[in-house]
Design an enzyme around this catalytic site. Structure first.
Site, PDB file in Angstrom:
ATOM      1  N   TYR A  30      47.291  14.009  39.674  1.00  0.00           N
ATOM      2  CA  TYR A  30      48.477  13.673  40.974  1.00  0.00           C
ATOM      3  C   TYR A  30      49.299  12.187  40.231  1.00  0.00           C
ATOM      4  O   TYR A  30      48.443  12.018  39.985  1.00  0.00           O
ATOM      5  CB  TYR A  30      48.093  13.550  42.357  1.00  0.00           C
ATOM      6  N   ASP A  77      47.250   7.617  33.456  1.00  0.00           N
ATOM      7  CA  ASP A  77      47.611   6.867  34.525  1.00  0.00           C
ATOM      8  C   ASP A  77      45.809   6.447  34.936  1.00  0.00           C
ATOM      9  O   ASP A  77      45.480   7.408  35.383  1.00  0.00           O
ATOM     10  CB  ASP A  77      47.888   8.577  35.439  1.00  0.00           C
ATOM     11  N   LYS A 101      47.798   0.139  42.889  1.00  0.00           N
ATOM     12  CA  LYS A 101      46.506   0.180  44.316  1.00  0.00           C
ATOM     13  C   LYS A 101      45.711  -1.261  43.531  1.00  0.00           C
ATOM     14  O   LYS A 101      45.824  -2.306  44.813  1.00  0.00           O
ATOM     15  CB  LYS A 101      45.298   1.375  43.657  1.00  0.00           C
TER      16      LYS A 101
HETATM   17  N1  PLP Z   1      48.989   8.714  39.847  1.00  0.00           N
HETATM   18  C1  PLP Z   1      47.599   8.228  40.609  1.00  0.00           C
HETATM   19  C2  PLP Z   1      46.328   8.969  39.714  1.00  0.00           C
HETATM   20  C3  PLP Z   1      47.577   7.720  42.081  1.00  0.00           C
HETATM   21  O1  PLP Z   1      46.356   8.234  42.691  1.00  0.00           O
HETATM   22  C4  PLP Z   1      48.451   7.873  43.195  1.00  0.00           C
HETATM   23  C5  PLP Z   1      48.637   7.692  44.562  1.00  0.00           C
HETATM   24  O2  PLP Z   1      47.447   8.465  45.108  1.00  0.00           O
HETATM   25  C6  PLP Z   1      50.303   8.034  42.419  1.00  0.00           C
HETATM   26  C7  PLP Z   1      50.368   7.640  41.021  1.00  0.00           C
HETATM   27  C8  PLP Z   1      50.867   6.929  42.715  1.00  0.00           C
HETATM   28  O3  PLP Z   1      50.936   5.724  43.528  1.00  0.00           O
HETATM   29  P1  PLP Z   1      52.141   5.308  44.621  1.00  0.00           P
HETATM   30  O4  PLP Z   1      50.995   6.531  45.920  1.00  0.00           O
HETATM   31  O5  PLP Z   1      51.787   4.296  44.327  1.00  0.00           O
HETATM   32  O6  PLP Z   1      53.565   5.583  44.778  1.00  0.00           O
END
Ligand code: PLP
Length: 435
Positions: free
Chosen positions: A147, A242, A270
């Site tokens: 994700y 990511d 986060k």
């Molecule tokens: N990338 C990863 C690995 C994530 O786990 C998340 C959210 O859980 C995101 C991107 C997206 O972040 P946000 O929810 O702050 O938009």
């Protein structure tokens, strides 16, 4: 009724569903994957949350990993309060943004320059635009079950809430946008090689969670990330890690430092916001220099580098810097939790696997190893729902979906561990008795 214990959560949820789609502001909060009524949280302190009916829970979600130090950490609160008193937003540069950028860059040497944004979605979306601007190519490679936020091009075989809700491919994404995303199975080195042989010259970037944590927890197998690094280099594409979850979560140097693989760009979120809306993307100076106002790739934000969020994030990273034993304590806790859960399921004769990488873990109700999205989805989700509710009823708040990770925080200690394992042993026997 399953789920929330007490009437207030149910009443609020009923009101919420009239004015907020699905009653929530982010899908996975709605308990769709486990059924029942979501718990409405009134407050949190350290490892614990309290709901609007006055029930207390050991919280293993910690705002989906945003809270490394637990809820309402005094130092983070003091920093945020002091910043807010000086003004909550200026839309002009501040000293604290420089300090945060310098600190992140000193922890992650590959991040020579970075830009602050307000969410992980924005970070990854911007990093991909930059990769396309840098390479002049279109195609983006991602892995099923990873994700990367909800930008259009990523809602293809996405994990987390997108998968838990049964909508891996969102309506409203223009097919030509989705067509620019190539999806491969996680941990499948061969398919990466084949893809690059077939169309390597069209690939702008490969985006990956170096440790997958949005389809449950799936570590990378030896050779997988190495192949991504090799092939992107060979074909002139960029490698984007990511690390929105793993950054400052699995260890101070991130997954990239622990695994010894260095991406061109890194996305963070986060933990670096200390519980406030803040994220970042950064990496090679020659690539980052293409961003406006230096270069032609546009990216901006009214609240980017918000001073309150930056102050909170800096406070967290200062604690990380001052406490060299923090991550080994967290890993010890995660390991004891994983072992205790495994023992509980084994004793009750329930086939389950607890997968862990460093400080992150998750439970899959299956006897087989889980290496990719297909394996994760083949695990028994109904059993997870029953386990989730059995734990919730005992005051333990686990992720309300089988496709998410458990997030131990520095505020969890022996007491919370013991309470959780005691509940897990009882829950495991309850599951067995009713199966
Ligand atoms: N990338 C990863 C690995 C994530 O786990 C998340 C959210 O859980 C995101 C991107 C997206 O972040 P946000 O929810 O702050 O938009």
């Amino acid at each position: 009724m399953e789920g929330a214990r007490g009437p207030r959560s149910g009443e609020l949820f009923a009101r919420a569903t009239r004015v907020i789609p699905g009653g929530v502001n982010s899908p996975v909060r709605a308990f769709k994957a486990v059924g029942g009524t979501p718990v409405f949280v009134a407050a949190g302190k350290g490892a614990w949350i309290e709901d609007v009916d006055g029930n207390r829970y050991v919280d293993w979600v910690q705002s989906w990993g945003a809270l490394l130090l637990g809820h309402a950490h005094p130092r983070v609160l003091a920093a945020a309060r002091a910043a807010a008193e000086r003004g909550t937003t200026f839309g002009a540069p501040t000293e604290s943004e420089v300090l945060l950028a310098e600190k992140i860059s000193s922890f992650l040497p590959g991040v020579e320059m970075l830009r602050l944004v307000s969410s992980g979605t924005e970070a990854v979306m911007s990093a991909v635009r930059l990769a396309r601007g840098f390479t002049g190519r279109q195609k983006v490679v991602k892995f099923a079950g990873c994700y990367h936020g909800h930008a259009d091009g990523f809602l293809v075989a996405a994990g987390s809430g997108a998968a838990a809700g049964g909508v891996p491919d969102s309506a409203g994404v223009p097919p030509p946008v989705a067509a620019e995303t190539v999806v491969l199975p996680y941990n499948d080195t061969q398919s990466v090689k084949e893809l690059f042989s077939a169309m390597g010259g069209e690939v702008a970037c490969v985006v990956v969670e170096p440790v997958a944590a949005n389809m449950g927890l799936i570590p990378p197998e030896p050779g997988f990330l190495e192949t991504l690094r090799e092939k992107t280099e060979e074909y002139g594409a960029l490698l984007i890690f990511d690390e929105v979850i793993t950054g400052f979560r699995v260890g101070r140097p991130g997954a990239q430092g622990l695994l010894g693989i260095h991406p061109d760009l890194t996305c963070l979120g986060k933990v670096i916001g200390g519980g406030f809306p803040l994220a970042a993307f950064g990496g090679r100076r020659d690539v980052m220099s293409l961003l406006a106002p230096e270069g032609p790739v546009y990216q901006a934000g009214t609240l980017s580098g918000n001073p309150v969020a930056v102050a909170a994030g800096l406070a967290v990273l200062e604690v990380v810097e001052e406490d060299p034993g923090l991550y080994s304590r967290l890993e010890g806790l995660a390991s004891a939790l994983a072992r205790g859960l495994e023992e509980a399921f084994l004793a009750a004769g329930i086939p389950a696997r607890v997968q862990r990488y460093s400080t992150l873990l998750s439970v899959f109700f299956t006897a087989s190893p889980v290496r990719n999205f297909e394996d994760a989805r083949a695990a028994d989700r109904r059993l997870y729902s029953r386990f989730f509710h059995a734990m919730l009823a005992r005051g333990i708040y686990l992720p309300p979906s089988p496709l998410e990770a458990v997030f131990p925080s520095a505020a969890h200690g022996e007491e919370e561990l013991e309470l959780t394992l005691e509940a897990a042993r009882a829950a495991a026997w309850e599951l067995k008795a009713s199966s």
